[in-house]
Design an enzyme around this catalytic site. Structure first.
Site, PDB file in Angstrom:
ATOM      1  N   ASN A 214      90.131  54.392  25.126  1.00  0.00           N
ATOM      2  CA  ASN A 214      90.438  53.824  23.812  1.00  0.00           C
ATOM      3  C   ASN A 214      91.095  52.473  24.033  1.00  0.00           C
ATOM      4  O   ASN A 214      91.494  52.149  25.154  1.00  0.00           O
ATOM      5  CB  ASN A 214      91.323  54.788  23.004  1.00  0.00           C
ATOM      6  N   LYS A 293      77.102  56.958  40.587  1.00  0.00           N
ATOM      7  CA  LYS A 293      76.730  56.383  39.283  1.00  0.00           C
ATOM      8  C   LYS A 293      75.497  57.110  38.737  1.00  0.00           C
ATOM      9  O   LYS A 293      74.498  57.276  39.460  1.00  0.00           O
ATOM     10  CB  LYS A 293      76.437  54.903  39.472  1.00  0.00           C
ATOM     11  N   LYS A 341     102.123  66.379  12.685  1.00  0.00           N
ATOM     12  CA  LYS A 341     102.303  66.350  14.156  1.00  0.00           C
ATOM     13  C   LYS A 341     103.783  66.547  14.518  1.00  0.00           C
ATOM     14  O   LYS A 341     104.099  67.183  15.516  1.00  0.00           O
ATOM     15  CB  LYS A 341     101.787  65.018  14.726  1.00  0.00           C
TER      16      LYS A 341
HETATM   17  N1  CTP Z   1      99.534  63.392  22.719  1.00  0.00           N
HETATM   18  C1  CTP Z   1      99.734  64.017  23.926  1.00  0.00           C
HETATM   19  N2  CTP Z   1      98.694  64.648  24.548  1.00  0.00           N
HETATM   20  C2  CTP Z   1      97.464  64.674  24.000  1.00  0.00           C
HETATM   21  C3  CTP Z   1      97.249  64.035  22.745  1.00  0.00           C
HETATM   22  C4  CTP Z   1      98.319  63.400  22.137  1.00  0.00           C
HETATM   23  O1  CTP Z   1     100.845  64.001  24.449  1.00  0.00           O
HETATM   24  N3  CTP Z   1      96.477  65.293  24.597  1.00  0.00           N
HETATM   25  C5  CTP Z   1     100.676  62.721  22.056  1.00  0.00           C
HETATM   26  C6  CTP Z   1     100.521  61.251  21.906  1.00  0.00           C
HETATM   27  O2  CTP Z   1     101.074  60.551  23.025  1.00  0.00           O
HETATM   28  C7  CTP Z   1     101.283  60.950  20.629  1.00  0.00           C
HETATM   29  C8  CTP Z   1     101.123  62.227  19.816  1.00  0.00           C
HETATM   30  O3  CTP Z   1     100.773  63.229  20.754  1.00  0.00           O
HETATM   31  O4  CTP Z   1     102.656  60.779  20.845  1.00  0.00           O
HETATM   32  C9  CTP Z   1     100.061  62.132  18.736  1.00  0.00           C
HETATM   33  O5  CTP Z   1      98.856  61.724  19.330  1.00  0.00           O
HETATM   34  P1  CTP Z   1      97.544  61.520  18.455  1.00  0.00           P
HETATM   35  O6  CTP Z   1      96.424  61.144  19.359  1.00  0.00           O
HETATM   36  O7  CTP Z   1      97.868  60.661  17.284  1.00  0.00           O
HETATM   37  O8  CTP Z   1      97.340  62.977  17.847  1.00  0.00           O
HETATM   38  P2  CTP Z   1      96.581  64.257  18.292  1.00  0.00           P
HETATM   39  O9  CTP Z   1      97.620  65.328  18.427  1.00  0.00           O
HETATM   40  O10 CTP Z   1      95.728  63.990  19.486  1.00  0.00           O
HETATM   41  O11 CTP Z   1      95.709  64.577  17.007  1.00  0.00           O
HETATM   42  P3  CTP Z   1      94.422  63.832  16.416  1.00  0.00           P
HETATM   43  O12 CTP Z   1      93.714  63.195  17.587  1.00  0.00           O
HETATM   44  O13 CTP Z   1      93.656  64.909  15.782  1.00  0.00           O
HETATM   45  O14 CTP Z   1      94.938  62.814  15.417  1.00  0.00           O
END
Ligand code: CTP
Length: 403
Positions: A214, A293, A341
């Site tokens: 990302n 690859k 969350k």
């Molecule tokens: N996070 C984490 N481990 C993951 C995914 C997320 O520790 N596998 C943490 C991120 O660092 C952030 C928080 O959780 O602090 C929210 O991450 P986000 O990507 O916004 O949310 P998700 O829980 O992954 O939910 P969604 O992708 O459905 O929005």
């Protein structure tokens, strides 16, 4: 929140070395941060940089001569004493072997060395000289003595020097000196706190040349780690792949995948006081990673995914004394998703932002966020630089009820 350097009276001391040209840029950076800067030079410094340049950039006259300088701006006091009494910080960049030697031995024979004996504010010395001069035992002895006397010494960088030698002696870049001074002047209100910050994206490999990732730049996490270290915390930064330079004073652990980040965070978790998870962690990884690859005529039409561990959620279940701060970068329904969350991951605070908003996206230097707290309250902050926002977030973390 104002920058720590805003409205500070800084005296920039410039000595006679090739690197004196960098002092003009350093002066500009201090002014940009809102500091009021006055410049005092050794006599020989003006052979390397023009007085007019330093006067124009600082907006005030330069002091280079003790005898020209016998009256202050208001004509009432002695200038080197008046400048010493009003200084919040003194930065000598570049500092020559001669000036280092004079300071270490209490010699006052020109405006700058006389002024420096009268200063009680924090003093930062940035030595720069030929490698053999820098490594000379007398110079090293003098630098050690200055350190014992309470001067902050910024070690010179290594490289190819203007005099033709290769080795230590290069004046660090102005932004590095700015970082040292900023850290030195920041109140240590997080001293003795163990803080872990995660930053950046994770890369989940499909083969040696492709990955799922990302666009997170890591800027917010790096700013938080820097701010926490400046405030005296013992900081570990676990970062996914970024192009950002290692922040000074921080233990940096570079990882690639979510699983590596999980291991790096969880093996340190028990000892932490504060965990700040600003990383944009990939929720999924390809369930297989090819050694070679993948050729397009052999590639499957679909990619099978496996779920990555939710690091923050696991930390939320395991937490004891730790304060847990999450991030939620959303494209819609910020409050609903962020507070969901906060609850689901057992957090103390979550920093939510809409990445669709101008200047608040993944790569930007600025961000506009809302902080959501466990008690149901929230605080919407204005758009600001990430470096500044990092301090505001830390201010709020300090006010969270202790666990
Ligand atoms: N996070 C984490 N481990 C993951 C995914 C997320 O520790 N596998 C943490 C991120 O660092 C952030 C928080 O959780 O602090 C929210 O991450 P986000 O990507 O916004 O949310 P998700 O829980 O992954 O939910 P969604 O992708 O459905 O929005």
């Amino acid at each position: 929140m104002k920058d720590i350097l805003a409205d500070k009276n800084i005296v920039l001391g410039v000595c006679g070395g090739i690197a004196a040209y960098k002092s003009a840029e350093l002066l500009r950076l201090f002014i940009k941060k809102g500091a009021k800067v006055r410049v005092m030079t050794s006599k020989s410094a003006l052979k390397f940089i023009g007085e007019a340049t330093l006067a124009a950039l600082s907006g005030t006259s330069v002091c280079s001569d003790l005898f020209d300088a016998e009256t202050a701006d208001d004509g009432a006091a002695i200038k080197h004493i008046e400048w010493a009494e009003t200084a919040d910080a003194v930065v000598i960049a570049p500092a020559t072997a001669n000036m280092v030697g004079k300071l270490a031995n209490g010699i006052a024979d020109d405006a700058l060395s006389t002024f420096l004996l009268a200063v009680t504010a924090p003093r930062f010395i940035c030595p720069s000289m030929n490698t053999h001069m820098y490594e000379n035992r007398a110079v090293q002895r003098n630098l050690d003595r200055l350190e014992q006397d309470g001067y902050a010494i910024l070690e010179p960088g290594s490289g190819s020097l203007a005099c033709g030698t290769v080795g230590p002696g290069r004046l660090p870049e102005p932004h590095e000196i700015l970082a040292l001074v900023t850290a030195g002047l920041t109140p240590k209100d997080l001293a003795s706190q163990k803080v872990l910050v995660t930053a950046g994206p994770t890369h989940e490999p499909l083969d040696p040349v492709r990955y799922i990732g990302n666009p997170s730049s890591g800027k917010m996490g790096f700013a938080l780690a820097t701010a926490a270290a400046d405030r005296g915390a013992d900081v570990t930064l676990v970062s996914g792949p970024t192009v950002l330079a290692d922040p000074p004073g921080v233990e940096l652990v570079r990882v690639k995948t979510a699983q590596e980040m999980y291991t790096a965070v969880m093996e340190r978790f028990a000892d932490l006081d504060i965990l700040i998870k600003s990383a944009a962690v990939s929720d999924f990884r390809p369930d297989t990673c090819c050694d070679q690859k993948v050729k397009k005529d052999k590639a499957a039409d679909t990619i099978c995914l496996a779920r990555n561990p939710d690091i923050l959620k696991e930390a939320g279940h395991a937490k004891k004394q730790q304060l847990l701060i999450g991030f939620a970068a959303e494209t819609e329904h910020l409050e609903i998703y962020a507070t969901g969350k906060l609850k689901e991951k057992n957090l103390d605070m979550i920093v939510g932002n809409l990445v669709t908003q101008a200047e608040a996206g993944f790569q930007a230097d600025t961000n506009q966020v809302t902080l959501f707290f466990k008690d149901g309250t929230h605080a919407t902050l204005p758009l600001m630089e990430k470096a500044q926002l990092a301090h505001v977030i830390l201010d709020h973390i300090r006010q969270l009820p202790a666990r």
